[in-house]
Design an enzyme around this catalytic site. Sequence first.
Site, PDB file in Angstrom:
ATOM      1  CB  VAL A   5      -0.920   0.013   1.232  1.00  0.00           C
ATOM      2  CG1 VAL A   5      -1.837   1.216   1.180  1.00  0.00           C
ATOM      3  CG2 VAL A   5      -1.714  -1.273   1.304  1.00  0.00           C
ATOM      4  CG  LEU A   6       1.909   5.241  -2.793  1.00  0.00           C
ATOM      5  CD1 LEU A   6       3.260   4.844  -3.342  1.00  0.00           C
ATOM      6  CD2 LEU A   6       1.144   6.089  -3.794  1.00  0.00           C
ATOM      7  CG  ASP A   7       3.691   7.401   0.124  1.00  0.00           C
ATOM      8  OD1 ASP A   7       4.746   6.792  -0.139  1.00  0.00           O
ATOM      9  OD2 ASP A   7       3.401   8.488  -0.380  1.00  0.00           O
ATOM     10  CG  ASP A   8      -0.991   3.006   4.766  1.00  0.00           C
ATOM     11  OD1 ASP A   8      -0.849   3.934   5.580  1.00  0.00           O
ATOM     12  OD2 ASP A   8      -1.880   2.158   4.827  1.00  0.00           O
TER      13      ASP A   8
END
Lengths: 282, 282, 282, 282
Positions: free
Chosen positions: D224-227
């Site tokens: 999950v992008l940037d997560d």
Amino acid sequence: MKDSAVLLIDCPDRKGLVARVSGLLYERGANILHADQHQDHELGLFFMRVEWAQDGFGLEGFRAVFAPMAAELGMRWKLTWGTKLPRVALFCSQYLHCMADLLHRWRSGELLCEIPVIISNHRDVERLAVFYGIPFEHVPVTAATRAQAEARQVELLARNQIELVVLARYMQILSSEFVERYPAAIINVHHSFLPAFTGARPYHAAHARGVKLIGATSHYVTEVLDDGPIIEQDVARISHRDQVEDLVARGRDLERMVLSRAVRWHLDRRILCYGNKTVVFD
Amino acid sequence: MKDSAVLLIDCPDRKGLVARVSGLLYERGANILHADQHQDHELGLFFMRVEWAQDGFGLEGFRAVFAPMAAELGMRWKLTWGTKLPRVALFCSQYLHCMADLLHRWRSGELLCEIPVIISNHRDVERLAVFYGIPFEHVPVTAATRAQAEARQVELLARNQIELVVLARYMQILSSEFVERYPAAIINVHHSFLPAFTGARPYHAAHARGVKLIGATSHYVTEVLDDGPIIEQDVARISHRDQVEDLVARGRDLERMVLSRAVRWHLDRRILCYGNKTVVFD
Amino acid sequence: MKDSAVLLIDCPDRKGLVARVSGLLYERGANILHADQHQDHELGLFFMRVEWAQDGFGLEGFRAVFAPMAAELGMRWKLTWGTKLPRVALFCSQYLHCMADLLHRWRSGELLCEIPVIISNHRDVERLAVFYGIPFEHVPVTAATRAQAEARQVELLARNQIELVVLARYMQILSSEFVERYPAAIINVHHSFLPAFTGARPYHAAHARGVKLIGATSHYVTEVLDDGPIIEQDVARISHRDQVEDLVARGRDLERMVLSRAVRWHLDRRILCYGNKTVVFD
Amino acid sequence: MKDSAVLLIDCPDRKGLVARVSGLLYERGANILHADQHQDHELGLFFMRVEWAQDGFGLEGFRAVFAPMAAELGMRWKLTWGTKLPRVALFCSQYLHCMADLLHRWRSGELLCEIPVIISNHRDVERLAVFYGIPFEHVPVTAATRAQAEARQVELLARNQIELVVLARYMQILSSEFVERYPAAIINVHHSFLPAFTGARPYHAAHARGVKLIGATSHYVTEVLDDGPIIEQDVARISHRDQVEDLVARGRDLERMVLSRAVRWHLDRRILCYGNKTVVFD
């Protein structure tokens, strides 16, 4: 240097100072980009910084009218303009963290200046100087050759028309004569602690004392060692888990930050010195 | 006090300390809630804090087995448990910001302690004491009555079985005799600057010097004024626009924060003193 | 309120604004105590704050001359003076940390205002209100009585001539109609995280996500929940050792600080709103 | 890598974990340099980090005895030792501030690792790579060649036996397949705001919203992008006077600091991931 003129003023406070300066600029058609003023009520002093677009503005004409007004009002003032970048010399010794930081910022356009010379009493910085294409001058200093070394430094600064000297962890003491040549134009950085520790190994003292914060201070150099007008300070939180080497590493990061900010603000002509303190216009 | 036992240990470092302490606790069925240790490699010291559930644990039995082990290993140790809250006396003078803050935190359950007495050389705090339902004792202090006043304070502390004294901006100096009665059990707070300023009006000095940060420090009181083991420090950023009164106001906020944190950590039995410093387990 | 007049201006940027305002003040003999201006170059807007001594200054005369100039230049402006303190209503629910902090600051002279009423949907704050001698109004709110409760609040605010509403952890939502009555005159505080967490238990979410910083934001209330112009923000560092309850406690400290700063700056007439943001003159 | 062995453990919490691990180490004569443990009471998990001197310690023997105990107790564990430095690949695009910072820290001994390759979709970093004597690989990425570019990257990582990938402002998205190859072994950095801003120009959004703080976050990359699990965060205070370009400059400084700290802590084997969060032992 941005394409703007900057006027820095300090003088005894009195009524109408803003009105007269801004009135004159308005009359002459200045397109003001940024203006700021400050009053020191305790000392009865007034400070002002005005920045306006150079484009189409008659600077010499303004200067001719402004100078007599300034004299009448007892102003110390400095007007800078033109597209000539300020000329900066970097000094360092064997620790290169501030140097590497300043040079990268300079290369990436954060520090608007020329750097015609890097001077060091060591050779460690030479590769970095070469990488950034800046002439490197090795000026060794010993107790016996101190005067001679300083004469060499002064010559290098003069020949390169240096306007600002940045001591990026330069570990030699400068003479009063040297310092007097560059009033409010030598920037230094040093560690700071609460409480303060003097002596040779301050990080060891801070560790032994169990301080919870360590700091760094950048300041203009005056004749009193580490006691000139403060430009910027910052601190980092530490704990009992941090060893002396961790404190030193955090200290390096703080030194980098506070020195680069001080240099940037100086280059942006945002700093006014008075007494033993600064006004840093933001 | 939470329903937990806390064991604080410091001793010369050697192999197997954690194994022996945790082994003993395991043997006796301790349900460990939190454990932490620290080594000071320079001084060759070991520190440990273990907290476990009291419920169903035979504390006296543990104590009987642990004490000889601790003696063998040269440990200084402190085991606290039970549901009796520690008894705290608050001292203050005319500035009430720390007092109001501590009392509100106490009332709202942040500070787990009894406060059987508030002592002041002024009467300003009396209304606040009444509001919070805490007995107030007015003990005026003059140069002539200092010894007598201290005797009165000592009596009040003894009668109230005080275990911790908090100097919440108490502006009188305590004698060495007083301080020696409460080793690592008197917490004070004072302002801190980079660089440090001594003398009567430090905020004025800091303003005159143009510092960019002001700070506060909480510490245990030792015989050397303002020089005991530091518990907590914090700083706030200021600028040339801040007047002396702004510095004082920011200083008050810092004092409040660093003092209340120090008191909370002490009550949570998270602090170990050694030499002139602290380990604050988190 | 200090014995000074404050003029706040915002208008489209153009040449000569400072010159005209400061020229007019000079003409009329104003003794300027503090002046500051700001330009938003992207939006082409100009902002100014001038504070001058009231003593001997003809305010009505100034107003008569200034008003047409302001109209000509498209200025929105606000001139406040006199010795009448602004009238503030405090709202809260069951959490009292912000309330206790504001009231202590008010009592000790940090917040220059009248507080003619404290309004709450709970009774927890009543004792505190009585202690500080402030009338307390209990206005319970349920889904069924929301409209009626708000009518009662509006009546209380009107009767007390309230100029500023401070939501000191008031947990009920205000209607658009209510909010519209007090443009840039309702200050709220809420927690803030990086990244943001929505939903009912943000501290639990932040803990589950392992954030290393928690924060708080004070802002003016607009019709969009928690989304009005930001006045102040601050953060605290946390670690994996902090339990949810520790986060909540740090959050309370942050809320106290950022709310009290916002209220102080508002009372000092240092805040200008435009678009969805603020200029906070320092 | 320092001459020490590091054991990282996480497992369901139960009584006696510290006793058993420290008991085993004591039995085998380990000279413990640093030990730390943590309990997540909500999830019922236990975490431990122990570091001990390698010198004279039979690591293989320990491993043989420890492995069955770990299996019995349901431990996930990682034991690292030896003098082989971890192998790190640096990725970047056209912004070089993080890169210049990491490389200087690496050169000056702050980051104990090998850097056998620098990979970029631009050529800007090439000179820096050459200066530091690190092989540079130019792997351009377009929408059409994404899969092919990633295959090339994977090959370079495999050939260089890379254990950690650092995204030092690498502006391309990595596929899930890529990310899955390096669980908890890809570190990224991005800006963070309160409130959060999504979209293409977050600094412009933050400026338009008038935030008073900007921040940066370093984290492990998950699908999950940037997560992914947050490793470190920091913020800087800004004001209405800061233009978008000032925010971007402050953002760069923050990114540098939080990324370099994350990398250092990872190399020091101080980070444990679980769920979507980290324990960072200090």
